[in-house]
Structure formats: structure tokens, C-alpha cells
Design a protein around this motif. Sequence first.
Motif, short mmCIF file in Angstrom:
data_model
loop_
_atom_site.label_atom_id
_atom_site.label_comp_id
_atom_site.label_asym_id
_atom_site.label_seq_id
_atom_site.Cartn_x
_atom_site.Cartn_y
_atom_site.Cartn_z
N GLU A 255 -4.42 -6.35 1.30
CA GLU A 255 -5.02 -7.60 0.85
C GLU A 255 -3.98 -8.49 0.19
N PHE A 256 -3.10 -7.89 -0.61
CA PHE A 256 -2.05 -8.65 -1.29
C PHE A 256 -1.06 -9.23 -0.30
N PHE A 257 -0.63 -8.43 0.66
CA PHE A 257 0.36 -8.87 1.64
C PHE A 257 -0.16 -10.04 2.47
N ARG A 258 -1.46 -10.06 2.75
CA ARG A 258 -2.03 -11.13 3.58
C ARG A 258 -1.91 -12.49 2.90
N ARG A 259 -1.81 -12.50 1.57
CA ARG A 259 -1.74 -13.77 0.83
C ARG A 259 -0.31 -14.26 0.65
N ARG A 260 0.65 -13.48 1.10
CA ARG A 260 2.06 -13.83 0.91
C ARG A 260 2.66 -14.24 2.25
N ARG A 261 3.82 -14.92 2.16
CA ARG A 261 4.50 -15.34 3.39
C ARG A 261 6.00 -15.15 3.24
N ASN A 262 6.63 -14.78 4.35
CA ASN A 262 8.08 -14.61 4.42
C ASN A 262 8.60 -13.73 3.27
N MET A 263 8.03 -12.53 3.22
CA MET A 263 8.31 -11.62 2.10
C MET A 263 9.50 -10.71 2.36
N VAL A 265 9.66 -6.90 1.09
CA VAL A 265 8.80 -5.90 0.46
C VAL A 265 9.66 -4.73 0.02
N VAL A 266 9.59 -4.42 -1.26
CA VAL A 266 10.33 -3.29 -1.83
C VAL A 266 9.33 -2.16 -2.10
N THR A 267 9.60 -0.99 -1.56
CA THR A 267 8.71 0.14 -1.78
C THR A 267 9.49 1.44 -1.64
N GLY A 268 8.90 2.51 -2.14
CA GLY A 268 9.56 3.81 -2.07
C GLY A 268 9.70 4.31 -0.65
N ALA A 269 10.78 5.07 -0.41
CA ALA A 269 11.02 5.59 0.93
C ALA A 269 9.94 6.55 1.37
N ASP A 270 9.16 7.10 0.42
CA ASP A 270 8.11 8.06 0.76
C ASP A 270 6.75 7.40 0.98
N ARG A 271 6.64 6.06 0.83
CA ARG A 271 5.36 5.37 0.96
C ARG A 271 5.19 4.80 2.37
N THR A 272 5.03 5.70 3.33
CA THR A 272 4.91 5.27 4.72
C THR A 272 3.69 4.39 4.94
N ASP A 273 2.60 4.67 4.24
CA ASP A 273 1.39 3.86 4.40
C ASP A 273 1.64 2.40 4.00
N ILE A 274 2.31 2.20 2.87
CA ILE A 274 2.64 0.85 2.42
C ILE A 274 3.62 0.19 3.38
N GLN A 275 4.59 0.95 3.85
CA GLN A 275 5.60 0.41 4.75
C GLN A 275 4.96 -0.12 6.04
N LEU A 276 4.08 0.65 6.62
CA LEU A 276 3.43 0.23 7.86
C LEU A 276 2.53 -0.97 7.64
N ALA A 277 1.85 -1.01 6.50
CA ALA A 277 1.00 -2.17 6.17
C ALA A 277 1.85 -3.43 6.03
N ALA A 278 3.02 -3.30 5.39
CA ALA A 278 3.90 -4.45 5.19
C ALA A 278 4.39 -5.00 6.52
N LEU A 279 4.66 -4.13 7.48
CA LEU A 279 5.16 -4.59 8.77
C LEU A 279 4.15 -5.45 9.51
N GLU A 280 2.87 -5.28 9.21
CA GLU A 280 1.83 -6.05 9.89
C GLU A 280 1.58 -7.40 9.22
N ALA A 281 2.27 -7.67 8.12
CA ALA A 281 2.09 -8.93 7.40
C ALA A 281 3.30 -9.84 7.64
N SER A 282 3.39 -10.91 6.87
CA SER A 282 4.50 -11.87 7.01
C SER A 282 5.72 -11.35 6.26
N THR A 283 6.29 -10.29 6.80
CA THR A 283 7.40 -9.60 6.15
C THR A 283 8.70 -9.88 6.90
#
Length: 365
Positions: A255-263, A265-283
Amino acid sequence: MAPTLLIGSCEPFSGKSAVVLGLARQLRLQGLEVRFGKPLATSLEADGLPPAGEPLVDPDVRFVGATLGLEDHQLIPSLDAMEPALARQRLLAGNLSAGPGFSALKEQLAQTAGGVALLEAAGSLHEGLLYGLSLPQLARALEAPVLLVQPWTDSRSVDSLLAARAALGEHLAGVVLNAVNPSMIAQMADDVVPALENLGIPILGVMPRSPLLRSVTVEELARRLGAEVLCCRDRLDLLVETLSIGAMNVNSAMEFFRRRRNMAVVTGADRTDIQLAALEASTQCLILTGAGDPLPQLLTRAEELDVPLLKVEHDTLTTVEVIEQAFGHVRLHEAVKATYAFRLVEEYCDFSRLFTRLRLPALAQ
């Protein structure tokens, strides 16, 4: 004798280059020859000093020249460089003089007929004192008017402008207020701008804050972070405008990523769920911190979407601090930024009083 205009600021990274580009373009559209230089080179970090005998041309000057289509003879070489070894030599020698090169520059400017010479000063009122090339020193020695570019946060920002007026006196020809909250611009035209004019500070423009002009390339972030690029090296020219930290649960993150643009995204190397979600947004890039390697499916998806993956040794907090420091503190060296700068200056600045001061009445509106 061609008129000379100094462009300066009260503090670094004020947005001078954007205003230089927009102003120079307006002059050239009127058929005037523009010459541009920086008496004190300030952006040689990557390029270093040229070989002995070659002119010292700041990379910012080359970019402006290339963007505007200036010939080599229209680029004015720098007299000195803000470089640690050179500064140390001057300090130990007690040398605060601009030297014979400055006298030659004055003579050259005096003998040039037609057009306008634009000279960009260093990043603040005092920067360059060690070289005898600070903005007030240049204004007095060249007897040249000064256009100031100054970021504006709120009315407390006036202190810097009052200091500039005191230091520059009658040389202050105008001010462009930059990086203003867009919601404040209309109100400022009603009250702040007239108040500043009453204090003897002529306002020639009020430009809104621009995420694009503050943006930074993925390549620059990788350089500052000392990051390993895991994929999509051919996409390092992507521009990052905002920063997001992937530390929440995946539903909140999406939900947060959808409101952002041209990001970025910094996240832990073990957070695959967050990483995949970020790739589907404006990252624009995904930056992995901590131990561990990304899963193969993450690399595959990133390559499919052309999103660079960076791996850093820093912890998340340090990584975020480095990225936040980069925003708004990088050179305007991308064509898309230059094009946007042209539009901003044209829309939000009125240089008619400045043109009259430069004795260019044909350009006054």
C-alpha cells in the motif's frame, strides 16, 4: 565591452545551475552570444585537474556548454580549483590573492564586444575567500551585478538574503527564490515578495521545489554507497526521486509503495517478500542491506522489470543516511533535468529588470 553577470548563492546546492541554464537559453533565443565560466572550479572530484598547459574547465561548465550548444571559445576557463592539495598550498603560503590570471580575465572581459558573459561563483558568500574569488570579491573587482539563487523554506530564510545584501550592496541585481513549497508560491506573491522588495531585495522569480531536480541517478547512489551491482548495469542512469524503507509487513508495504514514485527501496537482504513487492511498484532500484544473498527468483524478476539491484555492506540506517544526503546535493548533469530547468525558469522567473541592468533593453518585457 560585453556585460558580465555573476550568479551566486548564500549556501551550497541552491539550484544555480538550473537558473544559469534557463537564463542563458533566454539570452540565446534573443540572438545574443553567451559565454559561461566558473572563476573557481568546484566540481572536479571525479575528473581531477587537467594536464599541465591545458585549460581548467569545470565539468559543470562543459555540461552547460554542451546543453546549450556553446563553442569551446565560449567556455571561460577557471582560474583555480577548490581541490584539497591546492587549498593546502595556498593556506601554508598565506596566499589569498586571485593572482595574475584574474587580471587577465578582467582584461579579456573588458575587450569582448557583444553578447553576455555569465560567471557562476562558488557555493556560498564566503566560499572562495582563500583564493580571492569569493562572490563579493568578484562583484567588486569586476564591477558586475549579481543574480542570487537562494532556497526558501520560510521567513527565517531571509537572514541569508539580508547578509547577502549587506555583503554585495549595490551589486545585488536580483534574487531567485528556489525550492519553495508549491503550496506557498501564490501566498508569497501576495506578501513575502513585496516585503522583500521593501527591504531592498529585488525578487525576479519564485521557483517551486522539484523532486526531479533534486533526484539522483542509481549510478551515483551505487558510487556513494560502495554498492555491488547485482543486475541491470545498463539501467544505472535511472533517476531516483524518493526513498522508501521496506521494514513493515508486506501488505502495508504494498500500500505504501503504491503511493510513491521513482523510489529507491532499502530493505534487508532476507526480506524477499518486501523485495518482490517493491519490484511491482514505481521502483528505480532496490538496495539490499545485511548478510545473505538474494534468491534467484528475485534476480530474475528484477532483470525482467529492468530494476537494478544493489547490495551494500552498510546497515539500513547508514544506507538511508547516505541516500538522504545525496538528494539535492548532486550536480545537474542529466539532459532531462536541463529540459525541466528550462521550463521552470521560463514559467516562474521574470528577468526584465535584470536585462535592463545589463543594458539589454531589447530583452526587457
